[in-house]
Design a protein around this motif. Structure first.
Motif, PDB file in Angstrom:
ATOM      1  N   LEU A 158     -16.456  32.326  77.481  1.00 58.83           N
ATOM      2  CA  LEU A 158     -16.260  32.943  76.174  1.00 58.83           C
ATOM      3  C   LEU A 158     -15.009  33.818  76.128  1.00 58.83           C
ATOM      4  O   LEU A 158     -14.271  33.824  75.141  1.00 58.83           O
ATOM      5  CB  LEU A 158     -17.490  33.760  75.781  1.00 58.83           C
ATOM      6  CG  LEU A 158     -18.780  32.955  75.578  1.00 58.83           C
ATOM      7  CD1 LEU A 158     -19.907  33.871  75.150  1.00 58.83           C
ATOM      8  CD2 LEU A 158     -18.574  31.854  74.554  1.00 58.83           C
ATOM      9  N   GLU A 159     -14.773  34.577  77.197  1.00 60.87           N
ATOM     10  CA  GLU A 159     -13.597  35.438  77.221  1.00 60.87           C
ATOM     11  C   GLU A 159     -12.325  34.604  77.188  1.00 60.87           C
ATOM     12  O   GLU A 159     -11.331  34.981  76.552  1.00 60.87           O
ATOM     13  CB  GLU A 159     -13.628  36.336  78.464  1.00 60.87           C
ATOM     14  CG  GLU A 159     -12.620  37.467  78.396  1.00 60.87           C
ATOM     15  CD  GLU A 159     -12.891  38.547  79.424  1.00 60.87           C
ATOM     16  OE1 GLU A 159     -11.904  39.120  79.907  1.00 60.87           O
ATOM     17  OE2 GLU A 159     -14.075  38.818  79.721  1.00 60.87           O
ATOM     18  N   GLU A 160     -12.340  33.449  77.847  1.00 56.72           N
ATOM     19  CA  GLU A 160     -11.193  32.555  77.820  1.00 56.72           C
ATOM     20  C   GLU A 160     -10.927  32.051  76.403  1.00 56.72           C
ATOM     21  O   GLU A 160      -9.788  31.728  76.049  1.00 56.72           O
ATOM     22  CB  GLU A 160     -11.426  31.360  78.747  1.00 56.72           C
ATOM     23  CG  GLU A 160     -11.628  31.735  80.209  1.00 56.72           C
ATOM     24  CD  GLU A 160     -12.040  30.533  81.044  1.00 56.72           C
ATOM     25  OE1 GLU A 160     -12.075  29.413  80.486  1.00 56.72           O
ATOM     26  OE2 GLU A 160     -12.333  30.725  82.241  1.00 56.72           O
ATOM     27  N   ALA A 208     -21.116  33.475  66.729  1.00 56.27           N
ATOM     28  CA  ALA A 208     -19.655  33.489  66.628  1.00 56.27           C
ATOM     29  C   ALA A 208     -19.024  32.408  67.494  1.00 56.27           C
ATOM     30  O   ALA A 208     -18.016  31.793  67.113  1.00 56.27           O
ATOM     31  CB  ALA A 208     -19.127  34.864  67.022  1.00 56.27           C
ATOM     32  N   ALA A 209     -19.628  32.152  68.665  1.00 57.55           N
ATOM     33  CA  ALA A 209     -19.092  31.151  69.593  1.00 57.55           C
ATOM     34  C   ALA A 209     -19.552  29.735  69.260  1.00 57.55           C
ATOM     35  O   ALA A 209     -19.295  28.800  70.028  1.00 57.55           O
ATOM     36  CB  ALA A 209     -19.498  31.507  71.021  1.00 57.55           C
ATOM     37  N   ARG A 210     -20.242  29.575  68.128  1.00 55.28           N
ATOM     38  CA  ARG A 210     -20.670  28.274  67.630  1.00 55.28           C
ATOM     39  C   ARG A 210     -21.620  27.547  68.578  1.00 55.28           C
ATOM     40  O   ARG A 210     -21.541  26.328  68.781  1.00 55.28           O
ATOM     41  CB  ARG A 210     -19.465  27.382  67.303  1.00 55.28           C
ATOM     42  CG  ARG A 210     -18.482  28.009  66.319  1.00 55.28           C
ATOM     43  CD  ARG A 210     -17.386  27.030  65.937  1.00 55.28           C
ATOM     44  NE  ARG A 210     -17.965  25.916  65.160  1.00 55.28           N
ATOM     45  CZ  ARG A 210     -18.168  25.952  63.837  1.00 55.28           C
ATOM     46  NH1 ARG A 210     -17.888  27.051  63.146  1.00 55.28           N
ATOM     47  NH2 ARG A 210     -18.662  24.899  63.218  1.00 55.28           N
ATOM     48  N   THR A 243     -14.736  38.966  72.991  1.00 50.92           N
ATOM     49  CA  THR A 243     -14.959  40.154  73.798  1.00 50.92           C
ATOM     50  C   THR A 243     -16.361  40.093  74.377  1.00 50.92           C
ATOM     51  O   THR A 243     -17.331  39.969  73.634  1.00 50.92           O
ATOM     52  CB  THR A 243     -14.797  41.435  72.965  1.00 50.92           C
ATOM     53  OG1 THR A 243     -13.476  41.462  72.399  1.00 50.92           O
ATOM     54  CG2 THR A 243     -15.012  42.674  73.809  1.00 50.92           C
ATOM     55  N   THR A 244     -16.478  40.157  75.687  1.00 53.34           N
ATOM     56  CA  THR A 244     -17.788  40.015  76.340  1.00 53.34           C
ATOM     57  C   THR A 244     -18.123  41.250  77.151  1.00 53.34           C
ATOM     58  O   THR A 244     -17.251  42.006  77.556  1.00 53.34           O
ATOM     59  CB  THR A 244     -17.810  38.787  77.258  1.00 53.34           C
ATOM     60  OG1 THR A 244     -16.813  38.952  78.268  1.00 53.34           O
ATOM     61  CG2 THR A 244     -17.529  37.517  76.477  1.00 53.34           C
ATOM     62  N   ASP A 245     -19.413  41.452  77.339  1.00 55.76           N
ATOM     63  CA  ASP A 245     -19.905  42.579  78.144  1.00 55.76           C
ATOM     64  C   ASP A 245     -21.124  42.109  78.931  1.00 55.76           C
ATOM     65  O   ASP A 245     -22.243  42.061  78.399  1.00 55.76           O
ATOM     66  CB  ASP A 245     -20.253  43.765  77.242  1.00 55.76           C
ATOM     67  CG  ASP A 245     -20.820  44.955  78.019  1.00 55.76           C
ATOM     68  OD1 ASP A 245     -20.736  44.938  79.263  1.00 55.76           O
ATOM     69  OD2 ASP A 245     -21.356  45.889  77.375  1.00 55.76           O
ATOM     70  N   ALA A 246     -20.929  41.743  80.186  1.00 51.48           N
ATOM     71  CA  ALA A 246     -22.008  41.193  80.999  1.00 51.48           C
ATOM     72  C   ALA A 246     -23.066  42.227  81.339  1.00 51.48           C
ATOM     73  O   ALA A 246     -24.160  41.856  81.804  1.00 51.48           O
ATOM     74  CB  ALA A 246     -21.426  40.594  82.285  1.00 51.48           C
ATOM     75  N   SER A 247     -22.794  43.507  81.098  1.00 53.34           N
ATOM     76  CA  SER A 247     -23.769  44.556  81.419  1.00 53.34           C
ATOM     77  C   SER A 247     -25.024  44.447  80.560  1.00 53.34           C
ATOM     78  O   SER A 247     -26.069  44.999  80.932  1.00 53.34           O
ATOM     79  CB  SER A 247     -23.141  45.937  81.253  1.00 53.34           C
ATOM     80  OG  SER A 247     -22.850  46.215  79.896  1.00 53.34           O
TER      81      SER A 247
END
Length: 426
Positions: free
Chosen positions: A413-415, A216-218, A419-423
């Motif tokens: 990515l969040e910037e 998705a983030a290319r 939606t990110t989840d570092a966990s």
């Protein structure tokens, strides 16, 4: 075989009963072929019902004759003997039932009496074989005949796509020095996505989440592994994550990728066969780029096309997905660099930097001794050296684990609105 055996799948040979069945089939065909003059029957006539009825009746008579002579052991199923002999005489031999089984994804013939099959990513023995190399040759000719390809002493290797979409590669003697061989990869009954691979045990949920986000983030992603490791299945699963609104073009030597999307453009190579110029991967990638794709997917980079591809990845075509042979990030990127240097006319150090800056993520795929395909590592690329890789996820021999390292690009990515989840990295 244990998991630690990695790619090497231990498959037992045919049992004695199976070998005896093949011996009997060969004996019956030796009498049947001249009796019905099958060598004179044209390929297009082999499907005629009347011929099959005559052949079956003649085989039954020959089996009964052998039985009266005491030539058929009690362990042999005579109905199976009749059926298999008939299939070898007029059909596709042991491949007849294997091709009809929709659960079988790939068929590999390593020798006339050794056939392997792949189901749900796992490899096992088929328990059947060909009664002779001559039968194998006739079956192969019947398989490729609808494509217009003819096998003879000058054409003993074929690599093509059958009319049903199956990908076939096969070799006969003298090219196949130790006996004929064949690999037939059937078209997928359904598209394989990351969720399917997770169900099959190729990765875990956290890895799937991360890879989906990379697409998705290319991010430019390189999938590597040995031949038949399952890397093309992983490549197809990644391509299936591309948003439906994006224009996607796949480039393959032989078109086989099946994606979980309704529309995409598929390009495949074409041999000129002395009549027209060959259309190779380099030409196809150039053509694909002129079509201004939103996404480019290239399967099995292996030649001078690597330089054109890496230029596009660095310049205009971010979010590219591609695959290459190589056991691990360093070997794969080194090979990519070497291929690029051919197209660039040398200058390997500079090319290495180009490759390292173009590829953000490398996925290593291995088919283990238990037949299962597994993603053994997902690495972030920082430089084209041994210290230029950071492993994010790995397979430790029993389970998939995160290494505790968060990718360097993750914070941005969040910037960008993701939606990110570092966990997932803990």
């Amino acid at each position: 075989a244990s998991v630690g055996d990695k790619r090497f799948v231990s498959i037992p040979d045919l049992n004695e009963n199976g070998k005896e069945l093949l011996r009997l089939q060969d004996s019956i065909l030796y009498r049947l072929v001249p009796q019905l003059r099958l060598d004179d029957v044209a390929l297009e006539q082999l499907g005629e019902e009347e011929l099959w009825q005559r052949a079956e009746s003649a085989i039954v008579d020959l089996v009964e004759s052998l039985e009266s002579e005491g030539g058929i052991p009690k362990t042999i199923d005579q109905d199976q003997l009749i059926k298999e002999t008939l299939n070898e005489a007029l059909g596709l031999g042991p491949l007849e039932d294997l091709l009809a089984d929709d659960t079988i994804e790939e068929i590999v013939v390593e020798g006339v009496d050794r056939i392997l099959i792949t189901k749900s990513g796992s490899v096992s023995g088929a328990g059947v074989g060909f009664s002779s190399e001559g039968v194998f040759r006739r079956v192969l000719q019947r398989l490729v005949a609808p494509t217009g390809v003819t096998l003879n002493e000058h054409s003993t290797f074929v690599d093509l796509r059958l009319l049903d979409g199956s990908k076939l590669a096969a070799a006969l003697s003298p090219v196949a020095a130790r006996g004929p061989c064949l690999t037939l990869r059937k078209p997928s009954g359904g598209a394989i996505d990351l969720r399917t691979l997770q169900t099959r045990g190729a990765l875990n949920a956290a890895m799937g989440t991360f890879l989906s986000l990379c697409v998705a983030a290319r991010k430019n992603v390189l999938v590597c592994g040995a031949p038949s490791s399952g890397k093309e299945a992983v490549l197809g699963a990644l391509a299936s994550e591309v948003a439906a609104g994006e224009r996607l073009i796949t480039v393959e030597e032989v078109s086989h990728l099946h994606l979980a999307r309704e529309r995409w453009t598929a390009l495949e190579c074409r041999p000129g066969l002395g009549v027209a110029p060959d259309v190779g991967l380099d030409e196809l990638i150039a053509g694909a780029l002129r079509m201004n794709p939103d996404r480019l997917v290239v399967a099995d980079v292996k030649g001078k096309e690597a330089f054109r591809l890496i230029q596009s990845m660095n310049a205009a075509c971010d979010g590219t997905l591609c695959s290459i042979s190589g056991e691990g990030s360093l070997e794969a990127l080194t090979r990519f660099s070497q291929l690029c240097s051919i197209g660039a006319g040398g200058h390997l150090p500079a090319v290495r930097e180009m490759v390292a800056s173009a590829v953000q993520v490398v996925i290593h795929v291995v088919r283990y001794g238990d037949g299962k395909v597994r993603i053994t590592s997902i690495d972030e690329v920082a430089a084209s050296t041994e210290k230029g890789f950071t492993t994010i996820f790995k397979f430790d021999g029993s389970s998939y684990v995160a290494t505790g390292v968060t990718p360097g690009f993750y914070a941005t990515l969040e910037e960008q609105g993701f939606t990110t989840d570092a966990s997932i990295f803990q």
